[in-house]
Design a protein around this motif. Structure first.
Motif, short mmCIF file in Angstrom:
data_model
loop_
_atom_site.label_atom_id
_atom_site.label_comp_id
_atom_site.label_asym_id
_atom_site.label_seq_id
_atom_site.Cartn_x
_atom_site.Cartn_y
_atom_site.Cartn_z
N TRP A 25 -96.57 51.95 -85.14
CA TRP A 25 -95.68 53.10 -85.00
C TRP A 25 -95.68 54.01 -86.22
N LEU A 26 -95.94 53.48 -87.39
CA LEU A 26 -95.94 54.33 -88.59
C LEU A 26 -97.01 55.41 -88.46
N PHE A 27 -98.20 54.99 -88.08
CA PHE A 27 -99.31 55.93 -87.93
C PHE A 27 -99.01 56.95 -86.82
N ALA A 28 -98.48 56.47 -85.70
CA ALA A 28 -98.14 57.36 -84.58
C ALA A 28 -97.08 58.38 -85.00
N GLN A 62 -94.86 65.91 -72.83
CA GLN A 62 -96.13 65.19 -72.71
C GLN A 62 -95.98 63.74 -73.13
N PHE A 63 -95.32 63.50 -74.25
CA PHE A 63 -95.16 62.14 -74.75
C PHE A 63 -94.26 61.31 -73.84
N LEU A 70 -97.18 54.67 -68.83
CA LEU A 70 -97.54 53.37 -69.41
C LEU A 70 -96.53 52.30 -69.00
N LYS A 71 -95.26 52.66 -68.93
CA LYS A 71 -94.24 51.70 -68.51
C LYS A 71 -94.46 51.30 -67.05
N ARG A 78 -99.50 49.93 -75.44
CA ARG A 78 -100.52 50.94 -75.77
C ARG A 78 -99.92 52.26 -76.23
N LEU A 79 -98.61 52.39 -76.17
CA LEU A 79 -97.98 53.67 -76.46
C LEU A 79 -98.26 54.18 -77.88
N PRO A 80 -98.11 53.39 -78.94
CA PRO A 80 -98.35 53.97 -80.28
C PRO A 80 -99.76 54.53 -80.45
N GLN A 81 -100.76 53.78 -79.98
CA GLN A 81 -102.14 54.26 -80.13
C GLN A 81 -102.40 55.49 -79.25
N THR A 82 -101.79 55.52 -78.07
CA THR A 82 -101.97 56.66 -77.18
C THR A 82 -101.34 57.90 -77.79
#
Length: 163
Positions: A25-28, A62-63, A70-71, A78-82
């Motif tokens: 999540w930090l990167f996202a 969009q997010f 995804l849910k 996969r949400l953070p990478q997406t």
């Protein structure tokens, strides 16, 4: 960081996917903030008075749509990478679009810039479709459909809310 830039550039060529992005999540969050910030700066440069809320709404829609999809598919992990993939590629497309839009002269026709802008738009739809396809483990045609539907929903809602 250099590796991530290469992953994003490969994603623009449809050769890497969200699963290639560093997880977490930090990167996202950092990429999303950069994407939103780039939108705010672009709005300032282009003189858009309601650009900031429009940008926030568009990115948020969009997010949210991606998170919901995804849910539904039970792929929330996969949400953070997406989101990282969407924010990173969106940032790049935003910079490309800004470069084109700052060259527009409303006093004269510029079909070359219009064509370049249309190509960038089509390319961004293809990249989003590629990201959706991988994130949702589906086929490219469904990814394209989702990319077009999310874009259309954004367009319709932005016009309804902001005029």
């Amino acid at each position: 960081m250099g590796r991530f830039v290469l992953i994003l550039l490969d994603m623009l060529r449809l050769r890497s996917a969200p699963q290639d992005v560093p997880p977490g999540w930090l990167f996202a969050t950092l990429l999303t903030l950069a994407y939103i910030g780039q939108g705010f700066i672009a709005d300032q440069i282009l003189g858009e008075s309601d650009g900031a809320p429009r940008s926030l709404f568009a990115i948020g829609l969009q997010f949210t749509a991606v998170a919901a999809l995804l849910k539904v598919r039970n792929l929330q992990e996969r949400l953070p990478q997406t989101l990282s993939a969407l924010a990173g590629t969106g940032f790049i497309f935003g910079l490309m679009s800004l470069l084109i839009l700052t060259r527009v002269d409303p006093a004269r026709p510029q079909p070359d810039l219009a064509l370049i802008y249309l190509i960038i738009f089509g390319w961004s739809i293809a990249v989003d479709a590629h990201i959706y396809r991988h994130a949702l483990s589906t086929k490219m045609n469904l990814g394209v459909l989702l990319a077009v539907l999310i874009f259309a929903a954004n367009f319709i809602l932005l016009n309804a809310i902001f005029g």
